[in-house]
Design a protein around this motif. Structure first.
Motif, short mmCIF file in Angstrom:
data_model
loop_
_atom_site.label_atom_id
_atom_site.label_comp_id
_atom_site.label_asym_id
_atom_site.label_seq_id
_atom_site.Cartn_x
_atom_site.Cartn_y
_atom_site.Cartn_z
N GLY B 17 0.82 -1.21 0.00
CA GLY B 17 0.00 0.00 0.00
C GLY B 17 0.85 1.25 0.00
O GLY B 17 1.97 1.25 0.51
N ASN B 18 0.30 2.33 -0.56
CA ASN B 18 1.08 3.56 -0.68
C ASN B 18 0.80 4.55 0.44
O ASN B 18 1.28 5.69 0.40
N GLU B 22 -3.60 1.99 4.00
CA GLU B 22 -3.73 0.96 2.96
C GLU B 22 -2.81 -0.23 3.29
O GLU B 22 -3.21 -1.40 3.15
N SER B 23 -1.59 0.07 3.76
CA SER B 23 -0.64 -1.00 4.07
C SER B 23 -1.14 -1.84 5.24
O SER B 23 -1.10 -3.08 5.20
N ASP B 25 -4.25 -2.15 6.35
CA ASP B 25 -5.45 -2.91 5.94
C ASP B 25 -5.05 -4.19 5.20
O ASP B 25 -5.64 -5.25 5.43
N SER B 26 -4.05 -4.08 4.33
CA SER B 26 -3.58 -5.27 3.61
C SER B 26 -3.01 -6.30 4.59
O SER B 26 -3.36 -7.48 4.54
N GLY B 33 1.61 -8.33 -1.17
CA GLY B 33 2.07 -7.41 -2.19
C GLY B 33 3.05 -8.06 -3.15
O GLY B 33 3.67 -7.39 -3.97
#
Lengths: 73, 412
Positions: B17-18, B22-23, B25-26, B33
């Motif tokens: 995630g950027n 986002e990171s 949540d992943s 990734g």
């Protein structure tokens, strides 16, 4: 195309707003430092087909153009 | 006087995630990734997968000339620093002379070096860019972040290979604890998903040859065969507690212990007896006064190489004794790949979020237990966590070991 116009064309690749450029414009005022000037001179070597030894320290576009003209002639 | 140190800001651009949100949540949903390597044609390589940063819009953070004049590794660091500073609200709320930058990189601007090597070979020395040296040197991310964030205090660009950003955060902790700064932008960045670096890591037998992105990185699994190269930039705002409280900052967690040791054994292989890494863990745990009985999550270095995961499992048992068997341990590299110089900061971020949200991200891709790795690796499913402590470990080529201990933030 004059040397000035050819230099302005190269400056456009450096994300410089070229409309307001004059020979009196300083590199500092358009956000270009001494490293950027060296790089621009390198690009001019290709554009003008010459080899430039950078001993000078041009402050304005006009001085830069004069330097180029002295080498090309 | 020794001062307390807290984490007040996070920034990340990563293969998962950027942004931090986002990171995270992943990671907590087990989303990887890792994919096929797309940054160059890897046809002739033994390696076919990578954990690449995807779809990053640099124009949200940087002007065009800044993009042109900075290597990608520095760009990642700037993006992460801008995010972390914004998240912390520290801008304008700290004396610039008490504001430092400890951002490192394992490798630096290797793509810039190679591009200019081509220019040298093709056009001669006069074609080498005047920006080559400042773009390539591995301290420049710290230099540019200091300029961008007007941080005029101590700057220390750490280089300890894959332990880089753990060491950076640990040294930032010490500097603040002992009064040399009130806030430090600390972390690391890496952008080495390029042919020469991948070929080099491949030749020294570090990378997985498994072409399946789902199983290529499976830390602690019997069939693991190497790490997956990752990239990105991750930054934490490390701040003195009273300074943070005085400005009403959000506190993610407290940073309470740091250990830094060397194996003095081999250039790439960890000491099989795990002396160095277990000492680093013990030092960090003792300094923190951490008690595994209060709940300890371990974010392992867990690279998915045969030697690392085995050695680390030994180290946890040496340092923690029987308690190691009761600690949930995960390797988020199973999803982020190995972000090299940014890895330690990514994993410190995971510890901070795990303590705050009470969730442990899993080790994904895990299916077959290895008798040498007999601990609880939180396989495949995230887990609820109500413990007070988190430990992050890092091991780097050169025999560098680092350990950080975080505690859930409480006033007293």
């Amino acid at each position: 195309m004059s040397t000035f116009e050819r230099v302005v064309k190269i400056l456009a690749e450096y994300d410089v707003e070229t409309d307001a450029l004059t020979p009196e414009t300083t590199f500092e005022s358009i956000g270009l430092d001494s490293l950027a000037i060296v790089e621009i001179l390198m690009n001019c070597e290709d554009e003008f087909g010459v080899e430039i030894e950078l001993e000078e320290n041009p402050k304005t576009i006009g001085e830069f153009v004069a330097l180029l003209d002295s080498i090309v002639d | 006087m020794e001062r307390r140190v807290v984490i007040t800001g996070l920034g990340a651009v990563s293969p998962v995630g950027n942004t931090v949100q986002e990171s995270w949540d992943s990671l907590k949903t087990g989303r990887s990734g890792i994919g096929m390597l797309t940054k160059f044609d890897a046809t002739d390589f033994k390696v076919s997968v990578a954990a690449e940063v995807k779809g990053l819009d640099l124009s949200l953070y940087l002007e065009k000339p800044e993009i042109r004049k900075n290597d990608l590794y520095t760009q990642y660091a700037i993006v992460a620093a801008i995010q972390a500073v914004a998240d912390s609200g520290i801008e304008g709320r700290i004396d610039p002379e008490r504001f430092g930058v400890y951002v490192g990189s394992g490798i630096g601007g290797i793509s810039t070096t190679i591009e200019n090597e081509h220019k040298l070979l093709e056009g001669g020395p006069r074609k080498v860019s005047p920006f080559m040296v400042p773009m390539m040197i591995s301290n420049m991310a710290a230099g540019v972040v200091s300029i961008k964030c007007n941080a005029r205090g101590p700057v220390l660009p750490v280089v300890t290979a894959c332990a880089t950003s753990t060491t950076a955060i640990g040294e930032a902790y010490r500097a603040i604890r002992h009064g040399y700064a009130d806030g430090i932008i600390a972390g690391g960045s890496e952008a080495a998903t390029m042919p020469l670096a991948v070929a080099g890591f491949s030749s020294c037998m570090a990378l997985s040859k498994n072409p399946d992105p789902v199983t290529a990185c499976r830390p602690f699994d019997q069939n693991r065969d190497g790490f997956v190269i990752g990239e990105g930039g991750v930054v934490l705002i490390v701040e003195e507690l009273e300074h943070a409280k005085a400005r009403g900052a959000h506190i993610y967690c407290e940073l309470k212990g740091y250990g830094n040791t060397s194996d003095a054994y081999h250039i790439t292989a960890p000491d099989p007896e795990a002396g160095g890494i277990s000492r680093a863990i013990r030092m960090a745990m003792e300094q923190a006064g951490a008690l595994p009985e209060e709940g300890l999550y371990i974010n392992a270095h867990g690279t998915s190489t045969h030697l690392n995961d085995k050695t680390e499992s030994i180290a946890f048992k040496m340092a923690l004794g029987e308690a190691a068997y009761r600690c949930p341990i995960s390797s988020t590299k199973s999803m982020t790949g190995h972000m090299l110089g940014a890895a330690g900061a990514m994993e410190a971020l995971v510890c901070a979020k795990a303590l705050e949200d009470g969730i442990i991200p899993p080790t994904i891709g895990y299916s077959e237990p290895d008798p040498d790795c007999d601990l609880d690796y939180v396989p495949n499913q995230a887990r609820i966590f109500d413990g007070k402590w988190a430990l992050s470990t890092s091991l780097g080529f050169g025999g560098h070991n680092g350990a950080l201990v975080f505690r859930k933030y409480e006033e007293a």
